[in-house]
Scaffold this motif. Structure first.
Motif, mmCIF file in Angstrom:
data_model
loop_
_atom_site.group_PDB
_atom_site.id
_atom_site.type_symbol
_atom_site.label_atom_id
_atom_site.label_comp_id
_atom_site.label_asym_id
_atom_site.label_seq_id
_atom_site.Cartn_x
_atom_site.Cartn_y
_atom_site.Cartn_z
ATOM 1 N N GLU A 252 0.828 -1.200 0.000
ATOM 2 C CA GLU A 252 0.000 0.000 0.000
ATOM 3 C C GLU A 252 0.869 1.260 0.000
ATOM 4 N N LEU A 253 0.411 2.266 -0.748
ATOM 5 C CA LEU A 253 1.142 3.535 -0.820
ATOM 6 C C LEU A 253 1.271 4.168 0.560
ATOM 7 N N ALA A 254 0.211 4.106 1.376
ATOM 8 C CA ALA A 254 0.260 4.707 2.715
ATOM 9 C C ALA A 254 1.338 4.046 3.570
ATOM 10 N N THR A 255 1.510 2.747 3.424
ATOM 11 C CA THR A 255 2.539 2.034 4.187
ATOM 12 C C THR A 255 3.930 2.473 3.747
ATOM 13 N N LEU A 256 4.134 2.573 2.425
ATOM 14 C CA LEU A 256 5.431 3.005 1.913
ATOM 15 C C LEU A 256 5.755 4.427 2.365
ATOM 16 N N MET A 257 4.784 5.312 2.303
ATOM 17 C CA MET A 257 5.030 6.700 2.702
ATOM 18 C C MET A 257 5.360 6.790 4.188
ATOM 19 N N ALA A 258 4.637 6.039 5.008
ATOM 20 C CA ALA A 258 4.893 6.079 6.452
ATOM 21 C C ALA A 258 6.287 5.536 6.769
ATOM 22 N N ASP A 259 6.666 4.419 6.105
ATOM 23 C CA ASP A 259 7.998 3.858 6.337
ATOM 24 C C ASP A 259 9.089 4.787 5.825
ATOM 25 N N LEU A 260 8.836 5.447 4.702
ATOM 26 C CA LEU A 260 9.800 6.409 4.164
ATOM 27 C C LEU A 260 10.042 7.530 5.167
ATOM 28 N N GLU A 261 8.962 8.088 5.706
ATOM 29 C CA GLU A 261 9.103 9.200 6.647
ATOM 30 C C GLU A 261 9.852 8.769 7.900
ATOM 31 N N ARG A 262 9.576 7.569 8.389
ATOM 32 C CA ARG A 262 10.273 7.089 9.586
ATOM 33 C C ARG A 262 11.753 6.854 9.297
ATOM 34 N N ALA A 263 12.056 6.277 8.142
ATOM 35 C CA ALA A 263 13.456 6.004 7.799
ATOM 36 C C ALA A 263 14.245 7.295 7.627
#
Length: 722
Positions: A252-263
């Motif tokens: 999911e795009l929302a999952t990728l965006m959230a992981d990107l921001e955390r990383a």
């Protein structure tokens, strides 16, 4: 609660971002473009006409170059962003380090038109320094519209040089979209393809609009998207994501965006973006909205960036300070300046507590001077904004603000509560290695010079002032010629002090190269008591560091006992002043062998004079060795400049002790070098290695100077020796 007109009430609504990059990379232009896109200004400024938000110092206008740190705050999405613009020229790295201290994340600005040189060793060293403290970083490519720009080439260069050996954590979030070719065949970037969202942000109309992607190279875009997704998943805390992705399951795009921001916030993933300024007033620059979004959603809040401090009352070990507006006050002065109307102005980062206008604070510093341990009442608290200072009622933990009327605060000092004084652990300041001897131009300048220099050093801790007791010169130590020139210009224009630059002299010494004898005869008669003293001495050289050794071998009372000490005083005084010039005499044994005295005319003063004359007589008939200081030098140089650096050192009469691998792609050279060969080495090494080499120096010992060079030195007029 949220953002207020004159500040913020919560630290989670603040982002402090430092802009890092080489001179000419476009940092200041980017800050202007982001301020324009955020609505903080309605037109972009220019350094040349003094309308730039970041560059408003008169020296900067004349030089068309940033020479000091500046802060531009903007509001975006309910968040206050303090954009910290830093100089790109190597001489002003002290300002850059202050910016790193005040920030919680860094944007590395790289010109796509400058090729590999634009992200050379200097940027890599700063990147590694940020990595060592876990500071989140992103890369912004600028100057994409120039004919030499190549986005893909520069993206790969950034991966290779800044990835720390990994190409999975330095990846592009977007790809540029180019418009049709002009008459000259050149295509300008008009938008960007967002790889995760698979849509195009079109900036060709001056405002961002969304369109469907049209690929010049679909395969390139697909590979870039796959690398990005894999890089994000590799840093995800969800260990099942990679298996799901490799198994063909869409993420999911929302999952990728959230992981990107955390990383990104943890400093483990470093996105590559690009930006270009708007071509007219009120227009959004290419990529500026995406950058502002990344800063607010992907960069950490001040709460995630604690610093260490210790209590002055009990001398306890440093403890972590939490970013709590209700906690004990702890703020750090990141730079100071002098305003002709309000006096000294201090830019401070508040790490804990809340700073109010008219507060009484404790000033603590790393030095031992009295002005580093006292209470003082501040004036106003203001938000920096170019030439303006906008009033604030308070600055909460995590924010950056100006305070006035702190007459004793210096850059690097800690402001804390008077009841619980704290001292924040200092940030490293580079050692200034370029000496410049100066003297007051006139009598009025002599009176104002000490105070002017003290204020310069208080503003810029990368400057150092030395009063050399041996050469009797006042020496200003700087990081390079540009910093020195700016300091002297400020001394003249801001503090009204004119100085003359003179040749920097090296503190030489001399000694006897062989055994010699000397006779001192001081006989005068001018009515009444006269002066009578004769002594004979022998001088022989000793090992380095032995000093002056005096031996009495007088037989039969030829020199009365009460005058033996007088001869020694005369010898030591003459040795201090030198015998063939103005260089002190060292490492000798002086033996008093014989002499004559008069029952009436001999005196302490007469035998002191005779002792001095005897030493000078011995030197006149002996070979003398001039001793020059030798420094232990360590040079860190990129491997591709190693040969040139070694050749240059050999020309400087260096004795190479060895080389060894240092940081990746760098070599450490250890050498012993005469200090006379290092006077201009700071600037010459920078030129030789294109600004990406550093060196340190440490006094080691004095060695005999080659005879042909010593003769040249002795032939110069006294006071002109280097």
């Amino acid at each position: 609660m949220g953002v207020r007109a004159n500040g913020v009430t919560r630290a989670e609504n603040i982002r402090n971002v430092v802009f890092v990059g080489s001179s000419g990379s476009g940092k200041t232009t980017l800050v202007e473009a982001l301020a324009l896109a955020a609505g903080a200004v309605n037109r972009a400024g220019r350094v040349e006409d003094g309308t730039s938000l970041s560059d408003y110092d008169e020296i900067e206008q004349r030089r068309h170059r940033s020479v000091q740190l500046s802060v531009v705050p903007v509001q975006w999405g309910g968040v206050k962003i303090n954009m910290i613009d830093t100089p790109g020229y190597a001489d002003f790295v002290g300002e850059l380090r202050a910016g790193l201290r005040a920030a919680d994340a860094a944007l590395f600005v790289v010109s796509a038109a400058d090729g590999v040189e634009g992200v050379g060793g200097a940027s890599r060293a700063l990147w590694e320094e940020c990595a060592s403290v876990g500071m989140p970083r992103a890369i912004v490519l600028t100057h994409l519209d120039t004919a030499r720009a190549d986005f893909e080439e520069m993206r790969q260069t950034c991966q290779a040089l800044l990835g720390g050996g990994s190409t999975e954590n330095v990846l592009a979030l977007h790809l540029p979209v180019y418009g049709p070719a002009g008459a000259d065949g050149h295509r300008s970037a008009t938008g960007l393809t967002e790889l995760l969202e698979q849509r195009v942000a079109d900036y060709s109309g001056g405002k961002r609009t969304w369109t469907e992607p049209v690929f010049d190279d679909r395969a390139l875009a697909e590979r870039a998207r796959e690398r990005l997704i894999e890089g994000i998943i590799a840093e995800s805390e969800d260990e099942t994501l990679m298996d799901r992705y490799l198994g063909g399951e869409p993420i999911e795009l929302a999952t990728l965006m959230a992981d990107l921001e955390r990383a990104v916030a943890r400093g483990r993933f470093h996105p590559v973006l690009f930006a270009a300024p708007a071509t007219g007033d009120g227009r959004q620059g290419l990529g500026t909205i995406e950058l502002l979004d990344l800063i607010t959603t992907g960069f950490p809040t001040p709460i995630e960036h604690p610093v260490s401090a210790r209590r002055l009352s009990d001398g306890s070990e440093p403890v972590a300070l939490h970013c709590d507006p209700a906690g004990d006050l702890a703020a750090e002065v990141v730079r100071t300046s002098s305003d002709p109307y309000v006096g000294r102005v201090s830019l401070v980062r508040v790490f804990s507590g809340t700073l109010h206008a008219d507060d009484t604070v404790h000033i603590g510093g790393q030095g031992t001077a009295a002005d580093h341990d006292e209470d003082e009442r501040i004036g106003g608290v203001t938000a920096p904004f170019g030439r303006e200072q906008r009033p604030m009622s308070e600055a909460v933990a995590g924010d950056i603000a100006y305070v006035t009327k702190l007459g004793h605060a210096r850059t690097g000092d800690t402001l804390s509560g008077t009841g619980a004084p704290l001292l924040i652990e200092p940030w490293p300041i580079p050692e200034p290695l370029l000496p410049t001897a100066i003297r007051a131009h006139g009598r009025t300048d002599e009176d104002k010079l000490p105070q002017g220099l003290a204020r310069l050093v208080a503003e810029d801790p990368a400057l150092r002032v030395e009063n050399n007791e041996r050469t009797h010169q006042l020496v200003l130590w700087s990081l390079g010629e540009a910093q020195r020139d700016v300091a002297l210009e400020r001394l003249r224009n801001r503090f009204g002090v004119d100085v003359d630059v003179e040749e920097t002299r090296i503190p030489l010494r001399e000694t006897f190269a062989e055994k010699a004898g000397g006779r001192g005869r001081h006989v005068k008669q001018s009515g009444g008591h006269g002066q009578y003293a004769v002594c004979e001495i022998e001088v022989e050289p000793l090992a380095e560091g032995s000093g002056i050794e005096f031996v009495d071998k007088v037989i039969g009372g030829a020199v009365p006992r009460q005058f033996i000490n007088s001869v020694e005083k005369g010898v030591r005084a003459q040795a201090e002043h030198g015998v063939t010039g103005d260089n002190p005499l060292v490492d000798i044994r002086v033996t008093l062998l014989d002499g004559k005295a008069h029952s009436v005319d001999s005196s302490d003063a007469a035998f002191q004079t005779a002792g001095a004359l005897a030493l000078r007589d011995a030197a006149a008939g002996s070979r003398m060795a001039l001793l020059e200081p030798i420094a232990l030098v360590e040079v860190r140089v990129p491997d591709d400049h190693l040969g040139a650096a070694l050749t240059d050192l050999s020309v400087r009469r260096a004795r190479i002790l060895g080389t060894e691998p240092a940081d990746p792609g760098r070599t450490l050279i250890r050498a012993q070098v005469p200090e006379s060969e290092l006077v201009h080495y700071a600037t010459e090494l920078r030129s030789l290695a294109h600004g990406v080499a550093q060196f340190t120096r440490e006094y080691l010992r004095h060695d005999p100077m080659p005879v042909h060079l010593a003769e040249k030195v002795r032939d110069r007029p006294t006071g002109a020796r280097t």
